[in-house]
Design a protein around this motif. Structure first.
Motif, PDB file in Angstrom:
ATOM      1  N   THR A 265       0.871  -1.181   0.000  1.00 44.89           N
ATOM      2  CA  THR A 265       0.000   0.000   0.000  1.00 44.89           C
ATOM      3  C   THR A 265       0.904   1.226   0.000  1.00 44.89           C
ATOM      4  O   THR A 265       2.097   1.123   0.271  1.00 44.89           O
ATOM      5  CB  THR A 265      -0.902   0.068   1.256  1.00 44.89           C
TER       6      THR A 265
ATOM      7  N   TYR B 216       1.536   4.512   1.956  1.00 48.31           N
ATOM      8  CA  TYR B 216       1.168   5.248   3.160  1.00 48.31           C
ATOM      9  C   TYR B 216       1.334   6.739   2.898  1.00 48.31           C
ATOM     10  O   TYR B 216       2.368   7.185   2.422  1.00 48.31           O
ATOM     11  CB  TYR B 216       2.028   4.810   4.346  1.00 48.31           C
TER      12      TYR B 216
ATOM     13  N   ALA C 115       4.830   5.532  14.824  1.00 47.16           N
ATOM     14  CA  ALA C 115       3.714   5.440  15.767  1.00 47.16           C
ATOM     15  C   ALA C 115       2.383   5.697  15.065  1.00 47.16           C
ATOM     16  O   ALA C 115       1.381   5.039  15.340  1.00 47.16           O
ATOM     17  CB  ALA C 115       3.912   6.433  16.905  1.00 47.16           C
ATOM     18  N   THR C 116       2.361   6.655  14.140  1.00 48.70           N
ATOM     19  CA  THR C 116       1.122   6.963  13.426  1.00 48.70           C
ATOM     20  C   THR C 116       0.696   5.778  12.567  1.00 48.70           C
ATOM     21  O   THR C 116      -0.476   5.395  12.548  1.00 48.70           O
ATOM     22  CB  THR C 116       1.313   8.203  12.525  1.00 48.70           C
TER      23      THR C 116
ATOM     24  N   SER D 222      -0.636   2.916  14.646  1.00 50.65           N
ATOM     25  CA  SER D 222      -1.972   3.103  15.200  1.00 50.65           C
ATOM     26  C   SER D 222      -3.038   2.945  14.126  1.00 50.65           C
ATOM     27  O   SER D 222      -4.212   2.796  14.421  1.00 50.65           O
ATOM     28  CB  SER D 222      -2.086   4.481  15.845  1.00 50.65           C
ATOM     29  N   LEU D 223      -2.629   3.008  12.864  1.00 48.84           N
ATOM     30  CA  LEU D 223      -3.594   2.974  11.764  1.00 48.84           C
ATOM     31  C   LEU D 223      -3.764   1.567  11.219  1.00 48.84           C
ATOM     32  O   LEU D 223      -4.880   1.073  11.095  1.00 48.84           O
ATOM     33  CB  LEU D 223      -3.106   3.915  10.655  1.00 48.84           C
ATOM     34  N   TYR D 224      -2.648   0.922  10.895  1.00 49.27           N
ATOM     35  CA  TYR D 224      -2.719  -0.433  10.337  1.00 49.27           C
ATOM     36  C   TYR D 224      -1.370  -1.128  10.457  1.00 49.27           C
ATOM     37  O   TYR D 224      -0.460  -0.628  11.102  1.00 49.27           O
ATOM     38  CB  TYR D 224      -3.238  -0.402   8.903  1.00 49.27           C
TER      39      TYR D 224
ATOM     40  N   LYS E 282       3.130  -7.505   9.095  1.00 54.82           N
ATOM     41  CA  LYS E 282       2.652  -6.521  10.064  1.00 54.82           C
ATOM     42  C   LYS E 282       3.450  -6.544  11.355  1.00 54.82           C
ATOM     43  O   LYS E 282       3.095  -5.896  12.331  1.00 54.82           O
ATOM     44  CB  LYS E 282       1.154  -6.708  10.324  1.00 54.82           C
TER      45      LYS E 282
END
Lengths: 308, 342, 443
Positions: free
Chosen positions: A117, A119, A126-127, A130-132, A139
């Protein structure tokens, strides 16, 4: 003219005197009684205020050391010599601890791990976390936005733009643990530096099943367990499809490094391996030929960095 | 299917961007520039072009060779500074004066602080004030005479006629001069060239941007319509000037200029509409903006009526610029406070 | 015309799907019913693999006060109970059911007639809503019965039905108001009865004149119900903003909306409440919009909870070639879809396709201190400052500047002319500060 100059000098002198008296009185009146040993301990500390000890800064460390005793308090930056001096100053004893260093447990460089993907938000790990799961299919892996780099006060960890992974400068790393806390994926671990700085570790955190992990990243630990069987010292455990080498048990025989089919186990600071060993690794798996070469490359990379 | 883009919300963005905002300011300044060109022809074109070009070039060079960053010329902020600087200089400024101004504005007042958004003081105003104190003769009244052969393409007949009447000084300077000579206010205001209508549409003397109040007001209305700025700073300056100057004038009409004259003359409108409202150097909250405006208004009148300089807008804005970090500590009104514990 | 008093922005309306009548989606072959469809503790499955289930049958129990039961949306056989990835790719427990026919539970009233008379008593209503697993459909999916049981310190005075639908593109609430206006009004009356209040406001933004007309024509039949036309401004549908707009009271910082006396429910929730109380139909269907400028046919659907998003995309003509970002929810607060195979949830309100040109963020440039974020913030915060403090991790100062008040509406990022991702930083800082605040011992 002269009188003006004299008048000016006199005024300033009197003003200075008055203020000095005021300052003295105030200093006396509001004097805070403090244990002088706090200052002594503080002067012994490196003064980096990194918070690696768990206290707010070096002053807080000193206060705590004087008031509550050293206990388990350690200054990771100063290491054993500094702790020894502090213990002497306080009349306490402190056990020597093996020096540690931060280790990056991910080998999913850009060429091994495809981006799936794009981003498009704020570029901090950290952002994203927190999203995916991240912009690759793994992951568990490094997100590569350098939260560790931003957290490091010693300029010791840097994202390599080529691999997209952080690299630790062993000379500068003080094992304060700031990067360990900053990493939302728990990629970074503090491990014992090891004899002559030699270490063997699993550079992967992927807990997916082998096939899933392999599909997401060519360098992933697929949880095959070969290393566990190979290890003569029972230093390797396999949990949730992920191997882990206990650095207190590892004796640096490096058999696992050869055995690993994906090259997920890294060795650092070893002298070049005798050429004889290499062909033995090749038949293990046809796909293994390339990844095995990887640790060798790494070996060369790190000493070069040190010279800089 | 395309590779999916992933980001946190919001997923869309409004129309505003820095370049568009700056572009709007440039458009808003056009009436004032055109008025200046209408009167002074080639001289005005020369002034604006040199100033804009110098500002852009300085910004480009500094960004490229000193700061070594990406070029920021594209955001048009240097163009805005260039035009504002031009409008703050006398029309017949020599080219080297403009260059020094541009260097001070971009090089010293803007880029040394780190570029767009970082500067404490309005760049064009810093340049104007540096030039004003360094080259007072070139920057004030006496230099406002037509070049030999008149203004090329300019409306020189009208220009010269009006200039003669006020012996080349700016209206504010002229008034101050006459007052010092002991002439009473009523007599001064009878001088041709100082009528309100003339101030409103086309007065002469002063810097290039001070010629026509109407042109500046047009630009201001454009900015308001495009929602580029909010009116609070400008309005609070104008109201403060009107009230403060009015109070003084009521106290002694023979000694002080009347409030309407104060509003229309000098650089007040240019300052209130375009210089004080500069995003970077003005406060963020409405409350801060109003205090900022009142401060500018009070200081302007103090300098005009009691100071040595005939004009004080630039000084007033710069002084208030320095209070902006403090004014920004005023927090906006919260949606709601915490509930009181029962 | 009423609206909230502070901040707000005006994103382009884009209600291009507003004239598409609600259609029923066909049944997929398999549904994946997630156990975490509401705010709070996930539900615990009460069926076993191999069980036959009917439409509307309870398949998972609520596990806490803030939790909701889950019902099967299809009839068939439970294939497995496994971890299924949600739209962000995060795994969560789900019941997977192979669809066989469409056999409903007998106690669900499937007739088309509108039931006007409310037979249940106050407590029965709340219990029924709880048993039917009704949750707020405005975005947060907060269990409705919890909102209807306010703490003893608060006295509710009115119900506000949220028909603002201030997000661009979304039209599911609009279609509900157009096609089921009477049911919504009955739902509002039920909510009034459940709370024991006699006033119900329905707030609708001015850009939906037909819906306002329809509701206003019917409203006189319902005692205490008043339709309030609101000025179009985002984020009008935010709970705090809506209460401010409709009754002019402000929810205190860190307080509950009910502290003002108002209990806010979405239009979709009001409809779900009607179905649960009057028709005994649990919440296993949702109304969603499939839209985007790059999509050929704009649609509004009724979907069964657990339908894979990819099935809906396929049915509505496939993912448009130009689409680069898929969003569940509106463009201001919705979530980007990473996993297109994720199932729908109770609260799924849309699939929105955006092209790269519409959504790709531009490179961040210097803050020009224009203050637009400060004027746009509906909570009276200073986003530029919070962004700066957040990037430096200055948590104590962030708290002093009330970062915890942020409602994450995105107005600041939307309006910033320098393309600074203000909300990205602020959201992170807010989470960190809230964590610190919660870790503190209470006085």
């Amino acid at each position: 003219m002269n009188t003006t100059i004299i008048f000016t000098i006199a005024t300033l002198a009197i003003l200075g005197l008055l203020l000095a008296i005021v300052l003295y009185i105030v200093a006396q009146k509001f004097k805070v009684e403090e244990d002088p040993r706090i200052d002594t301990v503080e002067s012994l500390l490196p003064g980096a205020n990194c918070g690696g000890c768990g206290k707010a800064g070096c002053r807080a460390f000193a206060e705590s050391a004087v008031k509550e005793g050293l206990g388990s308090l350690r200054c990771p930056v100063g290491g054993n010599p500094v702790m020894q001096k502090i213990a002497e100053a306080l009349g306490q004893t402190v056990e020597a601890k093996d020096p540690q260093v931060a280790v990056v447990r991910c080998s999913g460089s850009c060429d091994k791990r495809k981006k799936t993907t794009i981003y498009d938000g704020l570029a901090t790990c950290a952002t994203i976390a927190s999203l995916y799961g991240g912009d690759t299919d793994c992951k568990f892996g490094c997100l590569g936005r350098g939260d560790c780099e931003a957290a490091c006060k010693f300029d010791a960890i840097k994202i390599n733009p080529k691999t997209g992974l952080p690299e630790v400068d062993e000379e500068k790393c003080t094992a304060c643990g700031a990067c360990v806390k900053a990493c939302p994926k728990q990629i970074i671990e503090l491990r014992n530096k090891g004899p002559k700085g030699r270490r063997v570790y699993v550079a992967c955190r992927n807990q997916d099943k082998g096939a899933v992990a392999r599909k997401a990243c060519l360098a992933a630990c697929i949880g095959c367990g070969k290393c566990v069987k190979t290890c003569p010292f029972e230093a390797i455990t396999l949990e949730n499809n992920l191997a882990y080498i206990d650095y207190t048990k590892c004796r640096m025989c490096r058999k696992c490094v050869v055995e690993c089919p994906t090259g997920a186990i890294h060795e650092v600071n070893f002298p070049p391996r005798p050429a004889v060993v290499k062909p033995a690794a090749a038949p293990a798996a046809p796909a293994a030929a390339k990844p095995v070469a990887e640790p060798q490359e790494k070996k060369v990379e790190i000493p070069v960095e040190k010279k800089n | 299917m395309n590779t999916l883009i992933v980001s946190p919300s919001p997923h869309v963005h409004g129309k505003d961007n820095t370049r568009r905002l700056m572009g709007d300011v440039i458009i808003a300044l056009m009436p004032a520039v055109l008025v200046s060109i209408w009167f002074f022809g080639l001289s005005a074109i020369h002034l604006v072009c040199v100033s804009v070009l110098a500002c852009v070039v300085f910004e480009y060079l500094i960004q490229k060779f000193l700061l070594k960053g990406k070029s920021t010329v594209g955001d048009l902020s240097a163009v805005v500074t260039g035009i504002l600087l031009a409008l703050n200089l006398p029309v017949c400024s020599p080219w080297w004066l403009i260059l020094i101004g541009a260097f001070v504005a971009i090089g010293i007042a803007k880029m040394t602080f780190g570029g767009l958004g970082q500067n404490l003081f309005n760049p064009a105003l810093v340049a104007r004030v540096v030039l004003l104190v360094s080259f007072p003769v070139l920057m004030t009244g006496t230099a406002f005479h037509a070049p030999e052969g008149g203004y090329l393409f300019g409306n020189s007949e009208f220009a010269n006629a009006a200039l003669d009447a006020t012996s080349g000084a700016t209206p504010l300077g002229f008034v101050k001069e006459q007052l010092a000579k002991g002439v009473s206010m009523q007599e001064i205001m009878a001088t041709p060239g100082l009528s309100y209508t003339q101030l409103l549409f086309a007065r002469l003397g002063g810097s290039a941007g001070e010629l026509s109040a109407i042109a500046l007001i047009l630009g201001f209305i454009y900015l308001l319509c495009r929602r580029v700025i909010k009116p609070w700073i400008s309005l609070s300056i104008l109201i403060t000037v009107f009230v403060f100057a009015g109070a003084l004038w009521l106290g002694n009409p023979a000694k002080f200029t009347d409030p309407v004259f104060n509003l229309l003359s000098g650089g007040l409108l240019l300052g209130a509409f375009f210089m004080a409202t500069d995003y970077v150097t003005s406060p963020m909250t409405t409350k801060g903006q109003v205090i900022f405006g009142i401060g500018i208004g009070v200081i302007t009148i103090l300098i005009r009526e009691f100071g040595a300089y005939p004009e004080g807008v630039s000084f007033a804005i710069l002084i208030m610029n320095s209070t902006v970090p403090l004014l920004n500590r005023i927090q906006p009104k919260r949606f709601a406070k915490e509930a009181q514990k029962k | 015309m009423r609206t909230f008093r502070m901040g707000g922005v005006h994103p382009a309306d884009k209600k291009i799907s507003k004239d598409a009548a609600i259609e029923r989606l066909p049944l997929p072959k398999t549904v994946y019913i997630s156990m975490g469809q509401h705010l709070g503790a996930p539900a615990e499955p009460c069926v076993a693999v191999g069980d036959k289930v009917k439409v509307g049958q309870l398949i998972a129990n609520a596990t806490g006060f803030v939790s909701a039961p889950i019902h099967s949306s299809v009839s068939g056989t439970v294939k497995s109970i496994e971890m299924v990835k949600d739209l962000a790719g995060k795994p969560g427990k789900a019941v997977v059911i192979d669809v066989e026919g469409d056999e409903w539970m007998e106690d669900i009233d499937r007739s088309e007639d509108i039931v006007r008379e409310i037979k249940l008593e106050k407590k029965e209503i709340v219990d029924r809503i709880k048993a039917c697993g009704v949750v707020g459909l405005g975005g947060a999916t907060f269990p409705t019965n919890v909102k209807l049981s306010p703490p003893p310190t608060a006295t509710p005075t009115c119900v506000i039905i949220n028909g603002a639908e201030c997000e661009p593109y979304l039209t599911s609430d609009y279609r509900v108001m157009m096609e089921m206006p009477e049911q919504v009004l009955i739902g509002g009356t039920i909510l009034m009865k459940a709370l024991g209040v006699d006033k119900c406001y329905i707030g609708v933004e001015e850009n939906k004149p037909e819906a306002i007309k329809k509701l206003k024509a019917l409203a006189p039949q319902f005692k205490g119900v008043e339709i309030v036309t609101l000025k179009k401004k985002y984020p009008q549908g935010g709970e705090k903003q809506l209460i401010d707009a409709v009754i002019g009271k402000k929810v205190p910082s860190m307080g509950l909306p009910v502290d003002t006396g108002a209990v806010v429910q979405n239009v979709g929730t009001a409809f779900a409440v009607y179905e649960a109380v009057q028709k005994n139909k649990p919440l296993f269907e949702g109304i969603m919009t499939v839209t985007g400028d790059c999509l050929e046919h704009q649609r509004n659907f009724i979907h069964r909870v657990g339908t894979p998003l990819s099935f809906i995309m396929e049915y509505s003509g496939g993912v448009p070639e130009k689409a680069s970002k898929l969003i569940s929810g509106g463009p201001m607060m919705g979530k980007a879809i990473v996993n297109v195979d994720a199932p729908t949830l109770k609260g799924t309100s849309s699939i929105l396709y955006l092209t790269e040109a519409q959504t790709k963020r531009k490179a961040e440039s210097n803050c020009i201190r224009c203050g637009k974020c400060v004027s746009a913030c509906p909570m009276g915060l200073e986003p530029y400052l919070l962004n700066k403090l957040g990037r430096a991790s200055r948590f104590d100062e962030l708290e002093e500047h009330h970062v915890y008040d942020c409602i994450e509406c995105g107005c600041c990022s939307f309006t910033c002319p320098a393309f600074i991702p203000l909300l990205d930083t602020i959201r992170q800082s807010k989470a960190a500060v809230m964590k610190i605040m919660k870790s503190r011992p209470k006085k």
